[in-house]
Design a protein around this motif. Structure first.
Motif, PDB file in Angstrom:
ATOM      1  N   THR A  50       0.072  -2.441   4.931  1.00 53.70           N
ATOM      2  CA  THR A  50      -1.068  -3.069   4.262  1.00 53.70           C
ATOM      3  C   THR A  50      -1.783  -4.022   5.211  1.00 53.70           C
ATOM      4  OG1 THR A  50       0.242  -2.949   2.233  1.00 53.70           O
ATOM      5  CG2 THR A  50      -1.781  -4.225   2.129  1.00 53.70           C
TER       6      THR A  50
ATOM      7  N   GLY B 261       2.134  -3.310  -1.059  1.00 55.03           N
ATOM      8  CA  GLY B 261       1.571  -2.096  -0.475  1.00 55.03           C
ATOM      9  C   GLY B 261       0.152  -1.816  -0.918  1.00 55.03           C
ATOM     10  N   LYS B 262      -0.378  -2.638  -1.823  1.00 55.76           N
ATOM     11  CA  LYS B 262      -1.763  -2.460  -2.266  1.00 55.76           C
ATOM     12  C   LYS B 262      -2.646  -3.545  -1.673  1.00 55.76           C
ATOM     13  CE  LYS B 262      -1.198   0.114  -6.491  1.00 55.76           C
ATOM     14  NZ  LYS B 262      -1.648   0.280  -7.858  1.00 55.76           N
ATOM     15  N   LEU B 263      -3.914  -3.212  -1.596  1.00 55.98           N
ATOM     16  CA  LEU B 263      -4.911  -4.114  -1.037  1.00 55.98           C
ATOM     17  C   LEU B 263      -6.155  -4.021  -1.918  1.00 55.98           C
ATOM     18  CD1 LEU B 263      -5.862  -4.233   2.679  1.00 55.98           C
ATOM     19  CD2 LEU B 263      -7.606  -3.653   1.053  1.00 55.98           C
ATOM     20  N   ARG B 264      -6.826  -5.129  -2.114  1.00 56.70           N
ATOM     21  CA  ARG B 264      -8.066  -5.111  -2.889  1.00 56.70           C
ATOM     22  C   ARG B 264      -9.068  -6.055  -2.238  1.00 56.70           C
ATOM     23  NH1 ARG B 264      -6.808  -5.944  -8.565  1.00 56.70           N
ATOM     24  NH2 ARG B 264      -6.362  -3.739  -8.530  1.00 56.70           N
TER      25      ARG B 264
ATOM     26  N   LEU C 204      -1.110  -7.713  -7.627  1.00 59.73           N
ATOM     27  CA  LEU C 204      -1.116  -6.406  -6.961  1.00 59.73           C
ATOM     28  C   LEU C 204       0.297  -6.077  -6.488  1.00 59.73           C
ATOM     29  CD1 LEU C 204      -4.256  -6.737  -4.643  1.00 59.73           C
ATOM     30  CD2 LEU C 204      -4.096  -5.416  -6.758  1.00 59.73           C
ATOM     31  N   ASP C 205       0.685  -4.821  -6.655  1.00 54.75           N
ATOM     32  CA  ASP C 205       1.985  -4.370  -6.165  1.00 54.75           C
ATOM     33  C   ASP C 205       2.039  -4.456  -4.646  1.00 54.75           C
ATOM     34  OD1 ASP C 205       2.805  -3.770  -8.742  1.00 54.75           O
ATOM     35  OD2 ASP C 205       2.238  -1.643  -8.580  1.00 54.75           O
TER      36      ASP C 205
ATOM     37  N   GLY D   1      -1.301  -7.329  -1.774  1.00 58.41           N
ATOM     38  CA  GLY D   1      -0.344  -7.321  -2.872  1.00 58.41           C
ATOM     39  C   GLY D   1       1.054  -7.738  -2.435  1.00 58.41           C
TER      40      GLY D   1
ATOM     41  N   ASN E 167     -10.383  -0.122  -1.432  1.00 62.07           N
ATOM     42  CA  ASN E 167      -9.850  -0.582  -2.717  1.00 62.07           C
ATOM     43  C   ASN E 167      -8.862   0.388  -3.377  1.00 62.07           C
ATOM     44  OD1 ASN E 167     -10.810  -3.152  -2.705  1.00 62.07           O
ATOM     45  ND2 ASN E 167     -12.515  -2.771  -4.074  1.00 62.07           N
ATOM     46  N   GLY E 168      -8.789   1.598  -2.902  1.00 59.51           N
ATOM     47  CA  GLY E 168      -7.789   2.524  -3.417  1.00 59.51           C
ATOM     48  C   GLY E 168      -6.558   2.594  -2.534  1.00 59.51           C
ATOM     49  N   PHE E 169      -6.480   1.726  -1.521  1.00 61.51           N
ATOM     50  CA  PHE E 169      -5.392   1.798  -0.544  1.00 61.51           C
ATOM     51  C   PHE E 169      -4.039   1.521  -1.181  1.00 61.51           C
ATOM     52  CE2 PHE E 169      -2.367  -0.044   2.398  1.00 61.51           C
ATOM     53  CZ  PHE E 169      -2.366   0.879   3.409  1.00 61.51           C
ATOM     54  N   ILE E 170      -3.086   2.396  -0.880  1.00 63.96           N
ATOM     55  CA  ILE E 170      -1.687   2.196  -1.258  1.00 63.96           C
ATOM     56  C   ILE E 170      -0.846   2.601  -0.044  1.00 63.96           C
ATOM     57  CG2 ILE E 170       0.189   2.871  -2.802  1.00 63.96           C
ATOM     58  CD1 ILE E 170      -1.965   3.638  -4.863  1.00 63.96           C
TER      59      ILE E 170
END
Length: 187
Positions: free
Chosen positions: A159, A98-101, A95-96, A132, A183-186
């Protein structure tokens, strides 16, 4: 009752490294809930709070990443916590920054801390919040044990805040709701 574990390595030399984002989130949660994560127990450091009316144990394993499962197993066994109520927070190179899943279950995906937890718990069914940290250009180990650039640190700290909210949503509303919301968090 819930067990929220942030993965990382103990010691100042690992503080704020990519591999220690789980520890960073636990530290921020402790600050938010005005508790200390300083009790030595379960091969780690822990503290206790309440979130959404549920008792929550925050845990930072002191076993080093590759043996994290030993700490998780001891705490889960002691409190008799179901695997669905064990939330793991850790770094993910796929994950880049700044991303979270969020996932409710799954393989280790090459992460040694998660491999250890799956092995020690005899299950891959536990919610996880992946933070990420981006892909290494060269060697993996120096990369994950390295620190973020100042620009990336700003993103990852946003994040972390989303990660705390994701934990709260997981506990209050369940994993599906948390996945739908975050899941769409950036950053």
């Amino acid at each position: 009752m819930y067990l929220v574990i942030g993965l990382g390595n103990p010691g100042d030399e690992y503080r704020h490294t990519r591999h220690n984002v789980g520890f960073d989130v636990i530290d921020l949660m402790a600050g938010k809930y005005n508790i200390s994560v300083n009790r030595i127990k379960f091969k780690g450091m822990c503290g206790e709070t309440n979130i959404a009316g549920e008792k929550v144990i925050l845990l930072k394993p002191n076993t080093y990443m590759n043996l994290s499962g030993e700490s998780v197993r001891e705490a889960a066994s002691f409190y008799k916590i179901l695997s669905e109520n064990i939330i793991i927070i850790y770094d993910d190179i796929s994950l880049d920054v700044g991303k979270l899943r969020i996932r409710s279950k799954g393989s280790a995906g090459g992460h040694n801390g998660i491999k250890s937890i799956i092995s020690n718990m005899n299950s891959d069914i536990f919610p996880r919040i992946k933070i990420g940290v981006g892909q290494p250009e060269r060697s993996l180990i120096p990369y994950v044990l390295g620190r973020f650039s100042s620009e990336d640190r700003i993103l990852v700290e946003k994040t972390f805040e989303a990660g705390i909210k994701a934990v709260e949503t997981l506990i209050a509303k369940g994993c599906t709701e948390a996945m739908n919301e975050f899941n769409g968090f950036i950053a």
